[in-house]
Design a protein around this motif. Sequence first.
Motif, PDB file in Angstrom:
ATOM      1  N   ARG A 168      27.073 100.052  90.362  1.00 10.00           N
ATOM      2  CA  ARG A 168      26.013 100.058  89.356  1.00 10.00           C
ATOM      3  C   ARG A 168      26.094  98.805  88.495  1.00 10.00           C
ATOM      4  NH1 ARG A 168      26.286 105.617  86.297  1.00 10.00           N
ATOM      5  NH2 ARG A 168      25.690 104.303  84.548  1.00 10.00           N
ATOM      6  N   THR A 227      25.297  98.327  85.432  1.00 11.48           N
ATOM      7  CA  THR A 227      25.806  98.505  84.080  1.00 11.48           C
ATOM      8  C   THR A 227      27.331  98.550  84.047  1.00 11.48           C
ATOM      9  OG1 THR A 227      25.390 100.849  84.394  1.00 11.48           O
ATOM     10  CG2 THR A 227      23.807  99.639  83.074  1.00 11.48           C
ATOM     11  N   TRP A 228      27.927  98.975  85.162  1.00 16.57           N
ATOM     12  CA  TRP A 228      29.394  98.982  85.177  1.00 16.57           C
ATOM     13  C   TRP A 228      29.938  97.565  85.150  1.00 16.57           C
ATOM     14  CZ3 TRP A 228      29.037 103.610  88.839  1.00 16.57           C
ATOM     15  CH2 TRP A 228      29.323 104.786  88.138  1.00 16.57           C
ATOM     16  N   ASP A 282      29.385  96.248  81.671  1.00 14.44           N
ATOM     17  CA  ASP A 282      30.372  96.795  80.753  1.00 14.44           C
ATOM     18  C   ASP A 282      31.714  96.078  80.920  1.00 14.44           C
ATOM     19  OD1 ASP A 282      31.172  98.651  78.828  1.00 14.44           O
ATOM     20  OD2 ASP A 282      32.115  99.900  80.364  1.00 14.44           O
ATOM     21  N   GLU A 287      33.543  93.800  78.210  1.00 11.86           N
ATOM     22  CA  GLU A 287      34.887  94.186  77.800  1.00 11.86           C
ATOM     23  C   GLU A 287      35.820  92.977  77.834  1.00 11.86           C
ATOM     24  OE1 GLU A 287      36.350  97.157  76.169  1.00 11.86           O
ATOM     25  OE2 GLU A 287      34.828  97.837  77.562  1.00 11.86           O
ATOM     26  N   VAL A 302      39.694  95.368  83.856  1.00  8.01           N
ATOM     27  CA  VAL A 302      38.884  96.562  84.066  1.00  8.01           C
ATOM     28  C   VAL A 302      38.949  96.867  85.538  1.00  8.01           C
ATOM     29  CG1 VAL A 302      36.612  97.604  83.881  1.00  8.01           C
ATOM     30  CG2 VAL A 302      37.352  95.954  82.167  1.00  8.01           C
ATOM     31  N   GLU A 303      39.374  98.056  85.875  1.00  2.31           N
ATOM     32  CA  GLU A 303      39.487  98.384  87.285  1.00  2.31           C
ATOM     33  C   GLU A 303      38.611  99.563  87.660  1.00  2.31           C
ATOM     34  OE1 GLU A 303      43.586 100.456  87.826  1.00  2.31           O
ATOM     35  OE2 GLU A 303      43.892  98.725  86.540  1.00  2.31           O
ATOM     36  N   PHE A 304      38.159  99.495  88.883  1.00  2.00           N
ATOM     37  CA  PHE A 304      37.293 100.541  89.412  1.00  2.00           C
ATOM     38  C   PHE A 304      38.005 101.207  90.587  1.00  2.00           C
ATOM     39  CE2 PHE A 304      34.699  97.210  87.600  1.00  2.00           C
ATOM     40  CZ  PHE A 304      33.857  97.905  86.767  1.00  2.00           C
ATOM     41  N   LEU A 320      32.318 105.076  92.546  1.00  2.00           N
ATOM     42  CA  LEU A 320      31.998 103.902  91.744  1.00  2.00           C
ATOM     43  C   LEU A 320      31.560 102.767  92.648  1.00  2.00           C
ATOM     44  CD1 LEU A 320      34.937 103.694  89.232  1.00  2.00           C
ATOM     45  CD2 LEU A 320      32.542 103.882  88.664  1.00  2.00           C
ATOM     46  N   LYS A 353      36.996 100.343  70.533  1.00  2.00           N
ATOM     47  CA  LYS A 353      35.595 100.124  70.178  1.00  2.00           C
ATOM     48  C   LYS A 353      34.999 101.404  69.639  1.00  2.00           C
ATOM     49  CE  LYS A 353      34.318  96.634  73.511  1.00  2.00           C
ATOM     50  NZ  LYS A 353      35.592  96.376  74.173  1.00  2.00           N
ATOM     51  N   GLN A 387      35.013 108.807  85.644  1.00  2.00           N
ATOM     52  CA  GLN A 387      34.546 108.302  86.932  1.00  2.00           C
ATOM     53  C   GLN A 387      35.401 107.204  87.540  1.00  2.00           C
ATOM     54  OE1 GLN A 387      30.763 107.580  85.241  1.00  2.00           O
ATOM     55  NE2 GLN A 387      29.776 109.165  86.459  1.00  2.00           N
ATOM     56  N   GLY A 388      36.632 107.082  87.072  1.00  2.00           N
ATOM     57  CA  GLY A 388      37.545 106.169  87.753  1.00  2.00           C
ATOM     58  C   GLY A 388      37.599 104.750  87.250  1.00  2.00           C
ATOM     59  N   VAL A 389      36.999 104.473  86.108  1.00  2.00           N
ATOM     60  CA  VAL A 389      37.113 103.127  85.544  1.00  2.00           C
ATOM     61  C   VAL A 389      38.308 103.122  84.603  1.00  2.00           C
ATOM     62  CG1 VAL A 389      35.980 101.340  84.186  1.00  2.00           C
ATOM     63  CG2 VAL A 389      34.620 102.786  85.684  1.00  2.00           C
ATOM     64  N   ILE A 390      39.171 102.151  84.763  1.00  2.00           N
ATOM     65  CA  ILE A 390      40.330 102.044  83.870  1.00  2.00           C
ATOM     66  C   ILE A 390      40.310 100.664  83.245  1.00  2.00           C
ATOM     67  CG2 ILE A 390      42.843 102.110  83.697  1.00  2.00           C
ATOM     68  CD1 ILE A 390      42.879 103.849  86.184  1.00  2.00           C
ATOM     69  N   LYS A 391      40.392 100.619  81.930  1.00  2.00           N
ATOM     70  CA  LYS A 391      40.409  99.333  81.234  1.00  2.00           C
ATOM     71  C   LYS A 391      41.792  99.163  80.617  1.00  2.00           C
ATOM     72  CE  LYS A 391      35.579  99.982  80.157  1.00  2.00           C
ATOM     73  NZ  LYS A 391      34.620 100.364  79.107  1.00  2.00           N
ATOM     74  N   THR A 392      42.440  98.102  80.990  1.00  4.55           N
ATOM     75  CA  THR A 392      43.788  97.878  80.477  1.00  4.55           C
ATOM     76  C   THR A 392      43.804  96.606  79.649  1.00  4.55           C
ATOM     77  OG1 THR A 392      44.564  98.808  82.547  1.00  4.55           O
ATOM     78  CG2 THR A 392      46.212  97.800  81.134  1.00  4.55           C
TER      79      THR A 392
END
Lengths: 369, 432
Positions: free
Chosen positions: A197, A199-200, A203, A207, A242-244, A271, B93, B132-137
């Motif tokens: 997507r 938007t992901w 984002d 970030e 940022v990991e998916f 995702l 945030k 949904q599996g998104v990880i922000k480090t």
Amino acid sequence: MEEEDELPLLTAVSSSARQLYLLLRCINFAEKAHVQINDGGLQFSVDEASVMEGSAFLSKDLFTTYTFRAPAPSQREINDSDDEDAPLEPDLPTFQISLPALLETLQIFGLTDPSTSKPHWARDAPASTATGGAFTNNVLGMNNMCRIAYASPGSPLSIVLTEASIRTTCNLTTYEPTFANEIPFDRQALAFKTIMRGTWLYDAVAELSSTSPEKLTLWARTRARKPYFALSSSGTLGSARVEFNNTPVTRAPPPTNNAGTVDAGAPQVNLLETFQLSDPTTPFRASYKFSLIQRAARTMSVATKVSVRVDEQGVLSLQFMIEVEPGKVSFVDFRFVPLVEDDEDVEETQFLGGEEESDESVMEDEDEL
Amino acid sequence: MMVVLNFTLTPEAAAKVHDLLVCLGKFSDTVAIEARRERFIFTALNSSKSAYAALTLDGKQFFSSYECVPSHGGPDGRFTCSMYTKALLSVFKGRLYDPLGRDGAIDRCEVSVQDREDETQCRFIVKMVCNQGVIKTYKLTYEAVDVMHALFDRNVARNRWSMNAGVMKEYIEFFGTKTEMLDIFAGEDGRAVFKSYTEKIANGKEILKHPLVTAVAVNTSDFEEFNVQPGCHIIISVKDFKAIVIHADTMKTSLKAFYSHPTRPLQFSYGCDGLLCEFTLMTSGDYNGATALPTPAPAAQVSRGASLAASAATSDARENRSMRPPVEPPSRRPPRRQVGSRQAALPNRPPQDPESLFVNEDEEEDTQWEPADYNNEEEALGWDASADRNAGNFPTFQDSGSFSRPDGVQSNTDSMEGIAPTQRVSQVKGLW
């Protein structure tokens, strides 16, 4: 023959200048855009120092009428005569135009926004807002006619905007094309491809921008037989990644989780819709200049989907699918030349891959082999 | 030996961290972090050292899991560091908590500290696990500093009031945007007046600042508690007050104020659900509260000397001198001198405190509170910029855990829920 010459090369009428505006705004990062007219629509492309390029295709589906009278195969020498296909194709009109001026033109009707000039009972029923989202004419108040005409090579691009009793004609000067080489991208030799997507991606880039980084690194690998895609960057205050993951880490997603998302109902939302690595055994990594990627941010924010592809040379292609109205999609493309990796980056590789989780997955990958 | 600090936050708690960072950001560009076994504290000291904030997050109540094992100091040990508020805010945030689970909302937030001698990089690692599996480090750099605490003695702070933060927030909206000071006045007619004002500043004929006054009168019955000596004026900064009220309002709680008299510190306190916020602010104003003060600059018309003498005679003797500047780290000067310079801070010392952080009582001409004498090395305090965390890691005044907590002498018995002082009076005494 002569009769045909009197007719303009292109006449296209759109009922929404706003749609054209929204698509062209996506590539608004250069003064001049190359325009190429063909049977399928209008191709606008811009480039930045030959390291980044963006193009938006205004398909003829966006227009209520689209008449392109291809000039007869040109008598003059075709520039790229060494291309064997060239003689068979008609000489497609190509020119340059000032993109900011064009965008300005398409926005003219913002001044007489019907949603404010009409009394509320006379406005279109707001029912369509529920279905159309931000792109419907009613929401945007841009329900008006836009006629684009290009008479003949060398003539200005004429844009006529009509709303109620007001008609505005703008003639935009066209310039000779400069034949800049487009960034070569080999669709047949992809190192990595994923679809997600828009938007992901937006984002993620937003970030990472908090670290005010210079470069953005893409990572991809098959982790424990599951696709893994990450973006990372680092700056003075630290680093961010940022990991998916296609396997949601959420142990027990709250019931509200899927309620608001578009993909509600799908058994398990992935995702990454598509995930291909040319060599699944080695982690993929490539870096790009962050500020350039950021220029595609606006497009990311409006895109429904984005196809992220990297070829064997490291050239990154971001293809965005934008839904201008329900059921009608357009595409905006970006290409980026990669940064040459230094050896110093190896340290970062370890840094990013050095966590327990990664170690586990590396081991599992090995098992797989 | 390495520090172990790991904790997990729910989305709601992470959103509260965002709110508190927004508030602390109004005081300082950097926040200091102090992690102990049972609690985690954010502190901030503003640049003029007139406002100090300590926000304590209870290990059990605030976090979904919390583990802190400091590398030294035993049960009283701590891990301290300082970070840019902006950097933390870019991680914490807004909209981390969204009941609808939309983009940006998180499932949980995991924080750990990578602070090992064998690691080349020390990082404060925040992992936002989204749906949904998104990880922000995020791996943030931090500066190793010593964290100081301002002490506040609630026993001495006889004037108290408490009000719903939401109600108070309505009042602060009336304050003129350009006003600087806030005079909180307890009238004798059952009303309290919150007067925000800017004093006129003129340079010859040129007016640099126009005077502006907005006063909001509140019936004392509208307070949850109002127990203030009638006629008492106390003056703080409007900006600080607004920041505190707005944050207190995000927690839907009551704001409590504690103070004794002008020139002595005032404390605002509020909290719920394992988060306790305490702001210790310096005050100015007229000590002889009975004197009617018609206009801004209340203290200006009163002889400073007289009021101070009264101050000293009546209350300083029993006062603990509890609010005093945090000690400077030893890297800045030898501890010996430091000890000497702090003599006046002892409870049994003569009332006049020439080293007082908040008011220079001998200074007659300046009736406004003067933050600090920056030219005076002894008076100035700062963060320890040195990254040297081994040698003399804990300066003289810090808890080492080897001193038992004295009863009686300890001033903050009243504020049990508050933060224990970093400097123990008994410990201080023992050193010279």
